[in-house]
Design an enzyme around this catalytic site. Structure first.
Site, mmCIF file in Angstrom:
data_model
loop_
_atom_site.group_PDB
_atom_site.id
_atom_site.type_symbol
_atom_site.label_atom_id
_atom_site.label_comp_id
_atom_site.label_asym_id
_atom_site.label_seq_id
_atom_site.Cartn_x
_atom_site.Cartn_y
_atom_site.Cartn_z
ATOM 1 N N LYS A 91 -22.383 26.122 7.429
ATOM 2 C CA LYS A 91 -22.984 25.775 8.944
ATOM 3 C C LYS A 91 -23.776 25.432 8.451
ATOM 4 O O LYS A 91 -24.651 24.933 7.473
ATOM 5 C CB LYS A 91 -23.371 26.938 8.879
ATOM 6 C CG LYS A 91 -23.810 27.218 10.777
ATOM 7 C CD LYS A 91 -22.435 27.183 11.557
ATOM 8 C CE LYS A 91 -22.693 27.544 12.926
ATOM 9 N NZ LYS A 91 -21.344 28.007 14.078
HETATM 10 N N1 GLU Z 1 -19.441 26.377 15.969
HETATM 11 C C1 GLU Z 1 -18.506 26.458 16.063
HETATM 12 C C2 GLU Z 1 -17.881 27.883 15.850
HETATM 13 O O1 GLU Z 1 -18.753 28.344 15.569
HETATM 14 C C3 GLU Z 1 -17.005 26.002 15.421
HETATM 15 C C4 GLU Z 1 -17.159 25.488 13.921
HETATM 16 C C5 GLU Z 1 -15.752 24.712 14.087
HETATM 17 O O2 GLU Z 1 -14.907 23.979 14.379
HETATM 18 O O3 GLU Z 1 -15.700 24.039 13.023
HETATM 19 O O4 GLU Z 1 -17.010 28.491 15.204
#
Ligand code: GLU
Length: 424
Positions: free
Chosen positions: A114
Site C-alpha cells: 500500500k
Molecule cells: N485500493 C484497492 C483495495 O484496497 C485496490 C487495490 C488494487 O487494485 O491493487 O483493494
C-alpha cells in the site's frame, strides 16, 4: 501466544492494532511458530519519503509519502495509493497487510502493498496533484515495477493519478510499461469493468450474504456510508437488485428516503455539486446515524475505524458488508459477533477491485483486451468462490467470517512460504 517483540507493534489504537490482532488470532489458530508469525507481522520493505511540491502560488510545501510492501511470497506486491491528510506509516502498514490477505483469499498471484501521501487532494489543483504524483513516483521508483509492486487507485486517487504514475515510470525506463499500475484509463490499457469492480463485488457479496440469511433483496433495505468509488457503485448495484437504499452519506452530509433513494438522480446531483448533501427528494440526516439505521444491510464504504465500541451496540442491521478496508474496530467486531450481526470482512467483500486489477495486469501482459462481460463474469465467479470458501471454513470451525477469511488467507501465504523455503 504473545506478539513477537520485533514485529511492528504500534502503541496507540488504530488500523495496525486491529490488523495485528487479526493476524495474531489466525497465527494462534494455525499454531504457527513464533518466527513465522513474526515474519508475517513484519513488512518485507518500507519506504518513507518527503515530497516537496512547488504550489501554484510559487511557495513550497512538503508532504510525507510512504510505500509499504508487506509480502511477496505469492507474487509481486499489489495495492492502492491513498491521498488523505490523515495518512501515516502505521495506517499504510495495516492496509498493506490486509492486501496480502485479500490477494491470497481471492487467489490472485500477488503479495500485498500500500502507498499513501499525507495530502488533502481537495485543496490542491490538478496541476499540483500531478506534480506531487510524479515526484512521489520518482522517489519510490527503485522499489516498484510490474513484476515487483503494482500500485492502483485508493481513497483520493483515480485513473488520472495512475496515468501520471505510468507515464513517470515509463519515461524513466525509456519505454511504455502498461503493467506498472492498474486502474488506468481504458485508452492507456486499463480494463473494462475495473472502475466499478470493487462496488460490483461488494454488491455481489451483499446479495450472497442476504440469501444466506433468508433476506429477499426485493424486500430488503440498506444504508451505505461513503459515496465515492466504492459506495456509489455499491448503492447503485444494490438498488438495481431491488434493494431499497434508504440512506447514503459522504464527508459533507447524509440523505435519507424511507422508500429508497433514486441513486441515478443522486449521482447526477453529486456530479453537479460534489456532495450528497442538499439532494431534493430526500431528508438530510446526521451522517453518524447512517451505520445505525433501521435497515437490513449496512455497507461502510469510506474509511477505517468507523464501527466502534460506541456505535456497534446500536447497529440495527443484521448484516454489515465491509466495502472499506478496516471499518470495524476489534472492539466493535466482538460486540457485533455477540449480537449475532453477520460481518462480511473487507478482505472478502471489497476484493473485487484487486481481482479486476489482476485481470488488467494479465491483459497488459498479453497486450490483449477482454470484453466487459468476460471481466464481470470472471469477477463474479472468483468472488463467489471466495465467499463459499469462507462460509465453509466458518461453518466447519465455528469461526466468524473474518476469522475464517483471515485463517484461509494466512494459511495460503504460509503454504507458499513453506514450499519456497527461507533463503539463504
Ligand atoms: N485500493 C484497492 C483495495 O484496497 C485496490 C487495490 C488494487 O487494485 O491493487 O483493494
Amino acid at each position: 501466544m504473545t506478539l513477537p517483540d520485533s514485529a511492528v507493534v504500534p502503541d496507540a489504537a488504530g488500523p495496525l492494532v486491529d490488523a495485528m490482532a487479526q493476524l495474531h488470532k489466525a497465527a494462534a489458530t494455525l499454531e504457527l511458530p513464533d518466527g513465522l508469525h513474526e515474519l508475517l507481522g513484519s513488512p518485507r520493505r518500507e519506504m518513507a519519503v518527503s515530497i516537496p511540491l512547488r504550489r501554484d502560488d510559487g511557495s513550497i510545501a512538503v508532504y510525507s509519502g510512504y510505500r509499504v510492501q508487506h509480502n511477496f511470497t505469492r507474487g509481486p506486491a499489489k495495492g492502492g495509493l491513498r491521498y488523505a491528510p490523515s495518512v501515516d506509516l502505521d495506517e499504510v502498514r495495516a492496509l498493506a497487510m490486509w492486501m496480502t490477505w485479500k490477494c491470497a483469499l481471492v487467489d490472485v498471484p500477488y503479495g500485498g502493498a500500500k502507498g499513501g501521501v499525507a495530502i488533502d487532494p481537495r485543496t490542491h489543483s490538478t496541476a499540483e496533484l500531478e506534480r506531487v504524483t510524479r515526484r512521489y513516483t520518482s522517489e519510490i521508483l527503485p522499489i516498484i515495477g510490474p513484476e515487483v509492486d503494482i500500485p492502483a487507485p485508493d481513497i483520493g486517487t483515480d485513473e488520472r493519478t495512475m496515468a501520471w504514475i505510468m507515464d513517470t515510470y515509463s519515461v524513466a525506463r525509456g519505454y511504455t510499461v502498461t503493467g506498472i499500475v492498474t486502474g488506468k484509463p481504458l485508452s492507456l490499457g486499463g480494463s473494462q469493468g475495473r472502475a466499478m469492480a470493487t462496488s460490483r463485488g461488494v454488491a455481489h457479496i451483499a446479495l450472497l450474504a442476504m440469501a444466506s440469511r433468508g433476506i429477499d433483496p426485493a424486500h430488503a433495505t440498506a444504508a451505505v456510508q461513503g459515496f465515492g468509488k466504492v459506495g456509489y457503485g455499491a448503492a447503485r448495484f444494490l438498488a438495481e437488485a431491488g434493494v431499497k437504499v434508504r440512506a447514503v452519506s459522504d464527508v459533507d452530509g447524509a440523505v435519507y428516503a424511507h422508500d429508497g433513494l433514486d441513486i441515478a438522480h443522486l449521482a447526477a446531483h453529486v456530479e453537479r455539486t460534489g456532495t450528497v448533501a442538499g439532494f431534493d427528494g430526500a431528508e438530510a440526516i446526521d451522517p453518524a446515524s447512517v451505520l445505525t439505521l433501521d435497515v437490513d444491510v449496512v455497507v461502510p464504504a469510506a474509511v477505517e475505524g468507523v464501527l466502534t465500541e460506541e456505535n456497534a451496540p446500536k447497529v440495527q442491521a443484521r448484516i454489515v458488508v465491509e466495502g472499506a478496508n478496516g471499518p470495524t474496530t476489534g472492539a466493535a467486531d466482538a460486540i457485533l459477533k455477540e449480537r449475532d450481526v453477520l460481518v462480511v470482512p473487507d478482505i472478502l467483500a471489497n476484493a473485487g477491485g484487486v481481482v479486476v486489477s489482476y485481470f488488467e495486469w494479465v491483459q497488459a501482459n498479453q497486450a490483449y483486451q477482454w470484453s466487459e462481460r468476460e471481466v464481470n463474469d470472471r469477477l463474479e465467479e472468483r468472488m463467489a468462490r471466495a465467499w463459499h470458501d469462507v462460509v465453509a471454513h466458518s461453518g466447519a470451525h465455528g469461526m466468524t467470517y473474518r476469522e475464517a477469511a483471515t485463517v484461509l488467507a494466512v494459511e495460503r501465504v504460509v503454504d507458499a512460504h513453506r514450499l519456497r523455503g527461507l533463503y539463504p
